[in-house]
Design a protein around this motif. Structure first.
Motif, PDB file in Angstrom:
ATOM      1  N   PRO A   1       0.829  -1.215   0.000  1.00 30.08           N
ATOM      2  CA  PRO A   1       0.000   0.000   0.000  1.00 30.08           C
ATOM      3  C   PRO A   1       0.857   1.257   0.000  1.00 30.08           C
ATOM      4  O   PRO A   1       1.899   1.319   0.654  1.00 30.08           O
ATOM      5  N   ASP A   2       0.423   2.254  -0.744  1.00 27.25           N
ATOM      6  CA  ASP A   2       1.135   3.530  -0.801  1.00 27.25           C
ATOM      7  C   ASP A   2       0.626   4.399   0.347  1.00 27.25           C
ATOM      8  O   ASP A   2      -0.545   4.809   0.348  1.00 27.25           O
ATOM      9  N   PRO A   3       1.459   4.672   1.344  1.00 28.33           N
ATOM     10  CA  PRO A   3       0.973   5.460   2.491  1.00 28.33           C
ATOM     11  C   PRO A   3       0.581   6.883   2.112  1.00 28.33           C
ATOM     12  O   PRO A   3      -0.187   7.516   2.827  1.00 28.33           O
ATOM     13  N   ALA A   4       1.074   7.384   1.005  1.00 27.39           N
ATOM     14  CA  ALA A   4       0.777   8.771   0.628  1.00 27.39           C
ATOM     15  C   ALA A   4      -0.542   8.921  -0.118  1.00 27.39           C
ATOM     16  O   ALA A   4      -1.021  10.040  -0.282  1.00 27.39           O
TER      17      ALA A   4
ATOM     18  N   GLY B   1      -5.886   3.919  -1.273  1.00 25.79           N
ATOM     19  CA  GLY B   1      -6.384   3.166  -2.422  1.00 25.79           C
ATOM     20  C   GLY B   1      -5.331   2.868  -3.458  1.00 25.79           C
ATOM     21  O   GLY B   1      -5.603   2.124  -4.408  1.00 25.79           O
ATOM     22  N   ALA B   2      -4.128   3.431  -3.337  1.00 21.61           N
ATOM     23  CA  ALA B   2      -3.058   3.191  -4.300  1.00 21.61           C
ATOM     24  C   ALA B   2      -2.029   2.228  -3.693  1.00 21.61           C
ATOM     25  O   ALA B   2      -1.930   2.071  -2.483  1.00 21.61           O
ATOM     26  N   PHE B   3      -1.282   1.569  -4.602  1.00 23.36           N
ATOM     27  CA  PHE B   3      -0.269   0.609  -4.182  1.00 23.36           C
ATOM     28  C   PHE B   3       1.022   0.936  -4.908  1.00 23.36           C
ATOM     29  O   PHE B   3       1.025   1.451  -6.034  1.00 23.36           O
ATOM     30  N   LEU B   4       2.142   0.585  -4.237  1.00 24.49           N
ATOM     31  CA  LEU B   4       3.456   0.869  -4.780  1.00 24.49           C
ATOM     32  C   LEU B   4       4.072  -0.431  -5.298  1.00 24.49           C
ATOM     33  O   LEU B   4       4.187  -1.415  -4.561  1.00 24.49           O
ATOM     34  N   VAL B   5       4.398  -0.437  -6.604  1.00 33.02           N
ATOM     35  CA  VAL B   5       5.064  -1.586  -7.232  1.00 33.02           C
ATOM     36  C   VAL B   5       6.556  -1.319  -7.209  1.00 33.02           C
ATOM     37  O   VAL B   5       7.032  -0.304  -7.760  1.00 33.02           O
ATOM     38  N   ARG B   6       7.304  -2.244  -6.565  1.00 33.39           N
ATOM     39  CA  ARG B   6       8.759  -2.094  -6.476  1.00 33.39           C
ATOM     40  C   ARG B   6       9.409  -3.257  -7.213  1.00 33.39           C
ATOM     41  O   ARG B   6       9.097  -4.425  -6.969  1.00 33.39           O
TER      42      ARG B   6
ATOM     43  N   HIS C   1       6.905   6.671  -9.761  1.00 37.72           N
ATOM     44  CA  HIS C   1       7.220   6.951  -8.359  1.00 37.72           C
ATOM     45  C   HIS C   1       8.732   6.768  -8.197  1.00 37.72           C
ATOM     46  O   HIS C   1       9.362   5.964  -8.906  1.00 37.72           O
ATOM     47  N   ARG C   2       9.296   7.512  -7.265  1.00 35.29           N
ATOM     48  CA  ARG C   2      10.753   7.409  -7.091  1.00 35.29           C
ATOM     49  C   ARG C   2      11.190   6.011  -6.704  1.00 35.29           C
ATOM     50  O   ARG C   2      12.334   5.619  -6.963  1.00 35.29           O
ATOM     51  N   ASP C   3      10.288   5.230  -6.099  1.00 33.71           N
ATOM     52  CA  ASP C   3      10.642   3.866  -5.694  1.00 33.71           C
ATOM     53  C   ASP C   3      10.090   2.814  -6.663  1.00 33.71           C
ATOM     54  O   ASP C   3      10.190   1.619  -6.384  1.00 33.71           O
TER      55      ASP C   3
END
Length: 850
Positions: A574-577, A580-585, A628-630
């Motif tokens: 989950p994207d804390p910022a 409803g969004a998620f961070l793909v790394r 995203h930066r990550d």
């Protein structure tokens, strides 16, 4: 069947020549042709029919009829039979179909007019039948058959008594009213007055005559009554019957007069018939005939005043020709006063309408002017003979220039509207002489034109039965392009596919003008360089009289690129910022761009497979994302799916790893409350979620719904001096591990409690208070107040007593000394600080004095 001249004259020419006859519009009758004939048979039969006309012209009685037939032949039918002579029977078949529709409309029109003329009586005048037959062109014989089918009887109205047969009839009516008798016949025959007849003379149903014997019986009946007003009235009636030349005729006049009176009250036919049957005692058929005769008795002169009323009724109803015909039956003495004025009005209107009709017939250049003249004539005289048919056959001005535009699989036909502005203009669109449709205006889409065939389109402006000269477009040829053309660029190769048109002989492909070898449904071109754009043209080839015809083709521009690198695995958190969004790394691919595609199930391709990007996007839905930066921020939009990593380069996509994403609803109403060293956490457990994870200050705990509700929340042990952030996220055990949803968070700042103590020191004559404040780490108090309250109740706020001392921006730890209050006990002393500070009171014995 061989053509028979004599039979043709007997069945066609002779009926058309007679009064009420009309030219047959049906080519089956006029030309003896039908749909089963070949073009040669049609041409020969028409030639024999025209020859028969020339033979019949030798007889004077047929001369005018033959002239009309030949004029019509040169006009409406010339193009039809010229086309048949060339072997094209399409226009003839169209005319035959249209004629069948015209005949049905004429028959329906005649039926409607007959029903209107007959009304509820179901009776109609013979001359009305003749006029309707003439106006509609149906013919007298067929109109009479239609009357029988509609159960309408053509009948001349019966002659009714005109003069009163007894001068004192008014006194007789008054006497009957006093006696309560409905009419004279009932006075004589009492209740036997049923099913009586008055047309052609008075008659009882049992044949009893109204003579002196009948009157003697009435006298004998009244002789038994005591003398009085009623017997006097009865003697008046008996005297009148005895004095009348014909008592039966007086009784008949009495019945007819009563129906006339009700008719003058503008009662409708059904009311009059009901009155004659139920009130007067006439037979039903006799009542219908009597009402019919009363309605039309002015035809024979009629009683005074009825002629004017009938003329006015005819003129107001649009039957001006009928009004003039009625006037011609009247004598010179009747044509005076109101009757004369009405006759003059009807004759003037008829003369004007006839003049307009004749001018319209002679008008040869402007059909709209002729149409308007006929419109004016019909507005003045709606029943003007032949005017309606002439107007219906007046063709409008032709349609303007016609254009025909070939599209993918159809043809769009457009045209400028006709210059005619009067009447209802329609446009008949034809393809190669065959009617397609009649529409209100441009354009018309021909959805099923013939392929690889020369097409010629015509637009015919129509108004009623009249058709203008066709406006034409063409020739043109429809040759569809290959359908569903797909050109896909790969790593040093380009492939393509399509659906060939059924009528095409083959499909050709070129790259930047260079031919490319192709199969009937596709091609594979390996002679390309990555990074260079190429334009492919896929065209259909059709057989043509001059050899072959090649279509312009479907153009596709593609750029082949190297194979995209595979992303074999990725993390999804989950994207804390962004709720409803998620961070793909993952490690970014060296070639291609990363996309995440949501699939309903497991991907159908193994990891590392390169496929057309269109296939991947057709199998699922590209998840909205942003850099995203990550890594990559993706937004699954609240759906559960298998998230597939895809590397896209040009038209190719390489399939990577995938993860199952479950849409877990977040917790709501998250709260955290410090209670000393313990923190109580509460929230609303989301539906359909079995577990949740609680994280705080680097630690976490997974708990079930049953455990949460059984313990009434979550209790955490955290020192007050430590800042606290609590996160709660829904959890699901899936695929050997937990999957977490979007987390909700709450933060509690660290708290430093300040403890204070009060001590009384010094000799009795100089007592003071020693206030000592201590805490675990240095803090500053924005405000500190020492409050005194007399009595036995402890102060709960700074406003509950007297402030002895007050300090601002006080650094703690601190020791403060103030003079002791000089008041007698009992009283309380207590400290209060700003709301953000937490003061811990000493024991009560240190706060209460006395």
């Amino acid at each position: 069947m061989p053509f028979d001249h004599d039979r043709y004259v007997e069945e066609v020419l002779e009926p058309a020549r007679l009064p009420g006859g009309a030219l047959p519009d049906d080519p089956r009758v006029r030309y003896r042709v039908d749909e089963t004939m070949s073009a040669a048979e049609v041409t020969e039969t028409v030639r024999r029919v025209r020859q028969s006309w020339r033979l019949a012209r030798g007889q004077l009685k047929f001369k005018r009829l033959v002239n009309r037939l030949e004029a019509d032949d040169q006009g409406r039918y010339r193009e039809i039979f010229s086309a048949a002579g060339r072997g094209d029977l399409g226009p003839l078949h169209t005319a035959l179909a249209e004629t069948a529709g015209h005949a049905a409309r004429r028959r329906a029109d005649a039926g409607e007019r007959l029903r209107a003329a007959a009304g509820r009586l179901r009776l109609v005048l013979p001359d009305v039948v003749e006029r309707i037959a003439e106006d509609t062109g149906l013919g007298t014989e067929e109109t009479l058959l239609l009357c029988a089918e509609l159960e309408i009887e053509p009948r001349e109205p019966g002659r009714l008594p005109e003069a009163v047969p007894y001068a004192g009839y008014g006194e007789v009516r008054a006497a009957l009213d006093t006696l309560g008798e409905r009419h004279l016949a009932r006075f004589v025959f009492s209740d036997a007055c049923r099913e009586m007849r008055v047309l052609g003379g008075f008659a009882m149903p049992d044949g009893r005559p109204l003579d002196q014997d009948a009157l003697e019986g009435v006298r004998a009946r009244w002789a038994t009554e005591p003398r009085g007003a009623l017997t006097t009235r009865a003697e008046t009636v008996l005297t009148a019957l005895a004095a009348a030349t014909d008592p039966a005729e007086l009784a008949r006049h009495d019945l007819v007069a009563r129906v006339r009176e009700r008719a003058r009250e503008h009662a409708d036919d059904a009311t009059l018939v009901r009155h004659a049957v139920s009130h007067l005692g006439l037979a039903l058929d006799e009542a219908r005939g009597l009402v019919f005769a009363v309605r039309h008795e002015s035809r024979y002169g009629g009683p005074p005043g009825d002629t004017a009323a009938r003329l006015k009724e005819l003129i107001d109803g649009g039957d001006v020709v009928g009004a003039v015909a009625l006037a011609r039956t009247l004598g010179g003495a009747a044509l005076s006063g109101e009757v004369g004025d009405l006759v003059a009005e009807a004759q003037t209107r008829l003369d004007t309408a006839v003049r307009l009709r004749n001018e319209a017939v002679r008008e040869g250049t402007d059909p709209d002017r002729a149409w308007l003249m006929l419109q004016d004539a019909l507005r003045s005289v709606p029943d003007l003979p032949e005017a309606g048919q002439l107007q219906a056959r007046l063709a409008p001005h032709p349609a303007g220039p016609v254009t025909a535009e070939v599209r993918e699989k159809d043809v769009l036909v457009g045209w400028e509207p006709s210059a005619s502005k009067v009447g209802e203009i329609g446009y008949e669109v034809r393809r190669n002489g065959v009617p397609l449709a009649v529409v209100a205006g441009s354009p018309f889409l021909d959805e099923k034109p013939a392929v690889n065939v020369v097409l010629r389109y015509e637009v015919v402006a129509r108004r009623g039965e009249g058709a203008a000269v066709p406006s034409r477009a063409g020739p043109l040829v429809l040759r569809p392009e290959p359908a569903d053309v797909r050109v896909t660029a790969g790593d040093g190769v380009v492939s393509g596919g399509w659906t060939p048109p059924p009528e095409a002989s083959r499909v050709v492909v070129s790259r930047d003008g260079t031919p490319v070898e192709a199969t009937p449904t596709g091609f594979l071109d390996a002679g390309v360089v990555n990074g260079v754009e190429h334009t492919y043209v896929v065209a259909a080839v059709y057989p043509a009289p001059e050899g072959e015809a090649v279509t312009p083709g479907v153009r596709r521009a593609v750029t082949p690129r190297g194979r995209p690198e595979t992303v074999r695995a990725f993390d999804l958190d989950p994207d804390p910022a962004e709720p409803g969004a998620f961070l793909v790394r993952c490690a970014p691919p060296a070639t291609g761009a990363l996309e995440i595609v949501a699939l309903p199930g497991e991907p159908p391709w193994p990891v590392g497979t390169t496929v057309p990007v269109a296939d991947v996007r057709a199998a699922g839905r590209t998840v909205p994302s942003s850099p995203h930066r990550d890594g990559l921020t993706v937004r699954p939009e609240g759906v559960s799916a298998v998230l597939l990593a895809v590397t896209v380069s040009g038209d190719l996509a390489t399939v990577g790893g995938h993860r199952e994403h479950v849409n877990l609803p977040p917790v709501t109403g998250l709260t955290a409350e410090r209670r000393g060293e313990e923190v109580h956490v509460g929230f609303v457990w989301p539906p359909e979620v079995s577990e949740a994870v609680v994280r705080w200050n680097g630690r976490e705990r997974i708990l079930s719904s049953a455990l949460y509700h059984g313990r009434g929340g979550v209790r955490l042990t955290v020192p007050e001096t430590e800042d606290l952030t609590v996160e709660v996220a829904p959890a699901l055990f899936l695929g050997g591990g937990h999957v977490f949803g979007q987390a909700s968070a709450v933060r509690l700042p660290a708290r430093t409690p300040v403890r204070y103590d009060l001590a009384r020191q010094g000799p009795p004559w100089r007592r003071h208070l020693l206030l000592t404040l201590t805490c675990a780490r240095p803090v500053r108090l924005a405000r500190l107040s020492l409050v005194l309250r007399r009595g036995r109740l402890q102060p709960m706020s700074a406003g509950d007593g007297v402030v002895l001392a007050e300090w601002n921006d006080l650094a703690v730890p601190a020791t403060l000394e103030i003079p002791a209050p000089g008041v007698a006990g009992p009283y309380w002393l207590r400290c209060f600080a700003d709301p953000e500070a937490e003061l811990v009171d000493p024991p009560v014995r240190r706060l209460r004095v006395g």
